[in-house]
Write an enzyme that holds these catalytic residues in place. Sequence first.
Site, PDB file in Angstrom:
ATOM      1  N   GLY A  22     -95.706  27.904 -15.108  1.00  0.00           N
ATOM      2  CA  GLY A  22     -94.593  28.344 -14.508  1.00  0.00           C
ATOM      3  C   GLY A  22     -93.939  26.943 -13.953  1.00  0.00           C
ATOM      4  O   GLY A  22     -93.109  27.203 -12.763  1.00  0.00           O
ATOM      5  N   THR A  23     -94.111  25.756 -14.442  1.00  0.00           N
ATOM      6  CA  THR A  23     -93.377  24.760 -13.557  1.00  0.00           C
ATOM      7  C   THR A  23     -91.800  24.723 -13.978  1.00  0.00           C
ATOM      8  O   THR A  23     -91.200  24.239 -13.091  1.00  0.00           O
ATOM      9  CB  THR A  23     -93.987  23.112 -14.259  1.00  0.00           C
ATOM     10  OG1 THR A  23     -93.492  23.058 -15.646  1.00  0.00           O
ATOM     11  CG2 THR A  23     -95.347  23.080 -14.098  1.00  0.00           C
ATOM     12  N   ASN A  24     -91.412  25.234 -14.872  1.00  0.00           N
ATOM     13  CA  ASN A  24     -89.904  25.692 -15.254  1.00  0.00           C
ATOM     14  C   ASN A  24     -89.418  26.639 -14.203  1.00  0.00           C
ATOM     15  O   ASN A  24     -88.489  26.465 -13.751  1.00  0.00           O
ATOM     16  CB  ASN A  24     -89.719  26.009 -16.589  1.00  0.00           C
ATOM     17  CG  ASN A  24     -89.755  24.682 -17.418  1.00  0.00           C
ATOM     18  OD1 ASN A  24     -88.837  23.911 -17.531  1.00  0.00           O
ATOM     19  ND2 ASN A  24     -90.943  24.369 -18.293  1.00  0.00           N
ATOM     20  N   MET A  98     -94.420  33.359 -23.804  1.00  0.00           N
ATOM     21  CA  MET A  98     -95.113  32.897 -25.227  1.00  0.00           C
ATOM     22  C   MET A  98     -95.019  34.032 -25.863  1.00  0.00           C
ATOM     23  O   MET A  98     -96.170  34.293 -26.906  1.00  0.00           O
ATOM     24  CB  MET A  98     -96.571  32.424 -24.971  1.00  0.00           C
ATOM     25  CG  MET A  98     -96.725  31.189 -24.059  1.00  0.00           C
ATOM     26  SD  MET A  98     -95.941  29.950 -24.539  1.00  0.00           S
ATOM     27  CE  MET A  98     -96.876  29.559 -25.833  1.00  0.00           C
ATOM     28  N   LEU A 101     -89.032  38.670 -28.171  1.00  0.00           N
ATOM     29  CA  LEU A 101     -88.521  39.585 -27.621  1.00  0.00           C
ATOM     30  C   LEU A 101     -88.176  40.616 -28.992  1.00  0.00           C
ATOM     31  O   LEU A 101     -87.531  40.198 -29.734  1.00  0.00           O
ATOM     32  CB  LEU A 101     -87.627  39.232 -26.836  1.00  0.00           C
ATOM     33  CG  LEU A 101     -87.915  38.561 -25.411  1.00  0.00           C
ATOM     34  CD1 LEU A 101     -86.741  37.811 -24.689  1.00  0.00           C
ATOM     35  CD2 LEU A 101     -88.670  39.512 -24.676  1.00  0.00           C
ATOM     36  N   ASN A 115     -83.695  30.157 -23.468  1.00  0.00           N
ATOM     37  CA  ASN A 115     -85.208  29.564 -23.559  1.00  0.00           C
ATOM     38  C   ASN A 115     -85.141  28.050 -23.474  1.00  0.00           C
ATOM     39  O   ASN A 115     -84.013  27.298 -23.954  1.00  0.00           O
ATOM     40  CB  ASN A 115     -85.753  30.129 -25.031  1.00  0.00           C
ATOM     41  CG  ASN A 115     -87.353  29.725 -25.109  1.00  0.00           C
ATOM     42  OD1 ASN A 115     -87.964  29.700 -24.114  1.00  0.00           O
ATOM     43  ND2 ASN A 115     -87.542  29.036 -26.248  1.00  0.00           N
ATOM     44  N   HIS A 117     -87.346  24.786 -24.705  1.00  0.00           N
ATOM     45  CA  HIS A 117     -88.090  24.420 -25.954  1.00  0.00           C
ATOM     46  C   HIS A 117     -88.390  23.175 -25.988  1.00  0.00           C
ATOM     47  O   HIS A 117     -87.513  22.146 -25.851  1.00  0.00           O
ATOM     48  CB  HIS A 117     -87.818  25.018 -27.243  1.00  0.00           C
ATOM     49  CG  HIS A 117     -88.586  24.858 -28.453  1.00  0.00           C
ATOM     50  ND1 HIS A 117     -89.731  25.591 -28.750  1.00  0.00           N
ATOM     51  CD2 HIS A 117     -88.771  23.838 -29.396  1.00  0.00           C
ATOM     52  CE1 HIS A 117     -90.565  25.287 -29.596  1.00  0.00           C
ATOM     53  NE2 HIS A 117     -89.834  24.171 -30.038  1.00  0.00           N
ATOM     54  N   SER A 144     -84.848  21.279 -25.766  1.00  0.00           N
ATOM     55  CA  SER A 144     -83.662  22.053 -26.171  1.00  0.00           C
ATOM     56  C   SER A 144     -83.511  23.295 -25.243  1.00  0.00           C
ATOM     57  O   SER A 144     -84.759  23.803 -25.126  1.00  0.00           O
ATOM     58  CB  SER A 144     -83.458  22.613 -27.441  1.00  0.00           C
ATOM     59  OG  SER A 144     -83.728  21.406 -28.499  1.00  0.00           O
ATOM     60  N   ASP A 153     -86.734  30.480 -31.944  1.00  0.00           N
ATOM     61  CA  ASP A 153     -86.390  29.180 -31.407  1.00  0.00           C
ATOM     62  C   ASP A 153     -85.069  29.072 -32.301  1.00  0.00           C
ATOM     63  O   ASP A 153     -84.700  27.885 -32.572  1.00  0.00           O
ATOM     64  CB  ASP A 153     -86.979  28.035 -31.350  1.00  0.00           C
ATOM     65  CG  ASP A 153     -88.356  28.579 -30.499  1.00  0.00           C
ATOM     66  OD1 ASP A 153     -88.072  28.911 -29.359  1.00  0.00           O
ATOM     67  OD2 ASP A 153     -89.423  28.265 -30.795  1.00  0.00           O
TER      68      ASP A 153
HETATM   69  C1  GRF Z   1     -92.862  24.544 -21.681  1.00  0.00           C
HETATM   70  O1  GRF Z   1     -93.179  23.164 -22.131  1.00  0.00           O
HETATM   71  C2  GRF Z   1     -91.612  24.894 -22.415  1.00  0.00           C
HETATM   72  O2  GRF Z   1     -90.903  24.177 -23.079  1.00  0.00           O
HETATM   73  C3  GRF Z   1     -92.285  25.877 -23.205  1.00  0.00           C
HETATM   74  O3  GRF Z   1     -93.628  26.321 -22.463  1.00  0.00           O
HETATM   75  C4  GRF Z   1     -93.771  25.362 -21.672  1.00  0.00           C
HETATM   76  C5  GRF Z   1     -93.948  26.004 -20.264  1.00  0.00           C
HETATM   77  O4  GRF Z   1     -94.334  25.413 -19.259  1.00  0.00           O
HETATM   78  N1  GRF Z   1     -91.618  26.910 -23.839  1.00  0.00           N
HETATM   79  P1  GRF Z   1     -94.452  25.947 -17.842  1.00  0.00           P
HETATM   80  O5  GRF Z   1     -95.036  27.214 -17.715  1.00  0.00           O
HETATM   81  O6  GRF Z   1     -92.978  26.286 -17.305  1.00  0.00           O
HETATM   82  O7  GRF Z   1     -95.218  24.930 -16.976  1.00  0.00           O
END
Ligand code: GRF
Length: 212
Positions: A22-24, A98, A101, A115, A117, A144, A153
């Site tokens: 969940g860093t994003n 992961m 959908l 998304n 990627h 991307s 993707d």
């Molecule tokens: C990221 O590298 C994203 O590009 C990919 O999965 C990873 C998720 O990382 N789709 P996080 O859970 O957001 O840390």
Amino acid sequence: MASIVPPVSEQLPIAVLVSGTGTNLQALLDTVHEHEARVVAVASSVADAPALARAAERGVPTAVFRRSEYADRNARDDAMADWLVQCGVRLVVLAGYMELLSEGFLGRFSSAVINVHPSLLPAFPGLEAIEQALRYGVKVFGVSVHFVDAGVDSGPVILQRAVELPDAREPGEVLRALRPLEHALLPEAVRLFARGALSADPSNPRRIVIAG
Ligand code: GRF
């Protein structure tokens, strides 16, 4: 040119779908949340995903939709879409989600699922994108952000950014270089969407035009 989503005057209600760290999600919570957008729901395919704690810490409602608890993927995605619609979601952001959908889910959030990627699409779609790129021997890596369609993707690209790593050998070092790019590009794409700045080029609908 008509934008993909009309601009809203208030914060755009968004959902974030996660499966892991969940860093994003954190980047979104630290930037656009309660500014251009409001994260109103976080849905996870994994019960103990650390991303859920990040959402809870900010008081964002969470739910877990495990594939094993439903008859099939369509049933799971229908239940998840029902919840997101109830939450008033206008944009669904996949941030380390992961799973693919269903077409039913995508139909309910038409042109409103994006998304992030870790490759320069269309190179290296799917799982282990960084490992694929290392095996191929590329010198330039990247990130991307794209609209999600029924493929893997394969939807239209919104933003991309590259980084030269000619000597990279290990997935970890590439990931460390790509993280800041992901954490900048995903919030930027949400901002653009919320502003109604994204539209499809009528002469090539795969090309997303960004209004200045
Ligand atoms: C990221 O590298 C994203 O590009 C990919 O999965 C990873 C998720 O990382 N789709 P996080 O859970 O957001 O840390």
